[in-house]
Design a protein around this motif. Structure first.
Motif, PDB file in Angstrom:
ATOM      1  N   PRO A   1       0.824  -1.209   0.000  1.00  0.00           N
ATOM      2  CA  PRO A   1       0.000   0.000   0.000  1.00  0.00           C
ATOM      3  C   PRO A   1       0.860   1.261   0.000  1.00  0.00           C
ATOM      4  O   PRO A   1       1.910   1.314   0.637  1.00  0.00           O
ATOM      5  N   VAL A   2       0.396   2.265  -0.720  1.00  0.00           N
ATOM      6  CA  VAL A   2       1.071   3.562  -0.784  1.00  0.00           C
ATOM      7  C   VAL A   2       0.028   4.640  -0.518  1.00  0.00           C
ATOM      8  O   VAL A   2      -1.040   4.643  -1.140  1.00  0.00           O
ATOM      9  N   MET A   3       0.333   5.546   0.417  1.00  0.00           N
ATOM     10  CA  MET A   3      -0.603   6.605   0.781  1.00  0.00           C
ATOM     11  C   MET A   3       0.114   7.949   0.729  1.00  0.00           C
ATOM     12  O   MET A   3       1.275   8.049   1.098  1.00  0.00           O
ATOM     13  N   ASP A   4      -0.565   8.958   0.262  1.00  0.00           N
ATOM     14  CA  ASP A   4      -0.065  10.319   0.407  1.00  0.00           C
ATOM     15  C   ASP A   4      -1.245  11.273   0.461  1.00  0.00           C
ATOM     16  O   ASP A   4      -2.392  10.879   0.212  1.00  0.00           O
ATOM     17  N   VAL A   5      -0.968  12.517   0.817  1.00  0.00           N
ATOM     18  CA  VAL A   5      -2.047  13.457   1.091  1.00  0.00           C
ATOM     19  C   VAL A   5      -1.751  14.798   0.438  1.00  0.00           C
ATOM     20  O   VAL A   5      -0.585  15.166   0.240  1.00  0.00           O
ATOM     21  N   GLU A   6      -2.812  15.494   0.091  1.00  0.00           N
ATOM     22  CA  GLU A   6      -2.711  16.795  -0.555  1.00  0.00           C
ATOM     23  C   GLU A   6      -3.751  17.710   0.100  1.00  0.00           C
ATOM     24  O   GLU A   6      -4.869  17.286   0.394  1.00  0.00           O
TER      25      GLU A   6
END
Length: 282
Positions: free
Chosen positions: A191-196
């Protein structure tokens, strides 16, 4: 876990908003575009695609163009939204529309190679059940790609209401790290998560509330106060929101979480659990 969602109320709100959704869905459209751009970084030749929580079908239309040889399915729980979505594409190549609940997908195991969802997962009553269902229908090696909202979404509106009463007026949202934990514990791979952080601006609170109503994003928290909100309380909230005014406009903040993860190639193999040795010591 976030406050529970009254899916019946949410379904009714989205059904009513279907004719006006595209006019107001500026943020949803931009996030969807950015999400599709991320597919440029993925090697994938899907045969079956699912746009989950498709709304009026704009994302499905983008998937039809990107993967012309694939079968693109569009699922939503609001039938009027699907009536808009079924018009997308060309007459010989349109999304296959399905009315259903994203937590109980009416699809066979291992049937979807790419499952994509744009700003719909926050409407799940049970997020863990949602991610389990997505994994169930994904084929081994299939890709889940989604966007959803994080805790800072509509923080100004939440703070303004908190000065008026203690009832929940804005949905709570899971943190990016909690979502990552759910993906791992459910059995996804890599899993890969990032936020903006994005921000819209409005001349007045009324304009913000009108936009939310047009896209169907009304208060569907199960613990919400029942009955109509009185004029005095609404006016008090608007006055509290004015504390956020800057350069003549009012901000509305959105924390957008982007996530993707893979169904394991051996997704039906028994899962192994690792226990640190120190937990076994006497």
């Amino acid at each position: 876990m976030p406050d529970g969602i009254d899916k019946g109320k949410a379904r009714r709100a989205f059904s009513r908003s279907a004719p006006t959704y595209d006019e107001a869905a500026v943020l949803q459209r931009e996030v969807g575009r950015r999400q599709l751009d991320r597919l440029d970084l993925v090697r994938l030749a899907p045969k079956n695609i699912l746009d989950l929580g498709c709304g009026t079908g704009e994302q499905a239309e983008g998937l039809l163009r990107r993967y012309p040889g694939a079968r693109t399915h569009a699922l939503d729980f609001a039938l009027p939204m699907l009536e808009q979505a079924r018009r997308r594409g060309r007459w010989r190549k349109r999304p296959r529309c399905i009315c259903g609940d994203m937590e109980y997908l009416p699809l066979a195991d291992d049937s979807i190679d790419l499952l994509i969802s744009n700003l719909a997962f926050q409407w799940a009553a049970d997020p863990r059940q949602l991610y389990r269902e997505c994994l169930r229908v994904l084929s081994p090696g299939g890709l889940l790609m989604f966007t959803t909202f994080g805790p800072d979404t509509l923080k100004e509106l939440r703070t303004a209401w908190a000065e008026v009463d203690q009832a929940p007026h804005v949905s709570s949202f899971l943190d990016m790290h909690d979502l990552g934990d759910i993906l791992v514990n459910t059995g996804y791979a890599a899993p890969v998560m990032d936020v903006e952080h994005l921000r819209l601006t409005y001349a007045s609170v009324d304009d913000l509330m009108q936009d939310l109503k047009q896209i169907g994003a009304t208060n569907a928290v199960s613990r919400r106060a029942r009955g109509l909100t009185g004029k005095a309380r609404m006016q008090a909230m608007c006055e509290a929101y004015e504390a956020w005014r800057s350069d003549g406009v009012l901000p509305a903040s959105y924390e957008v979480v982007y996530g993707h993860a893979w169904a394991p190639e051996d997704k039906h193999a028994p899962r192994q659990v690792s226990i640190p040795l120190r937990q076994l010591e006497g």
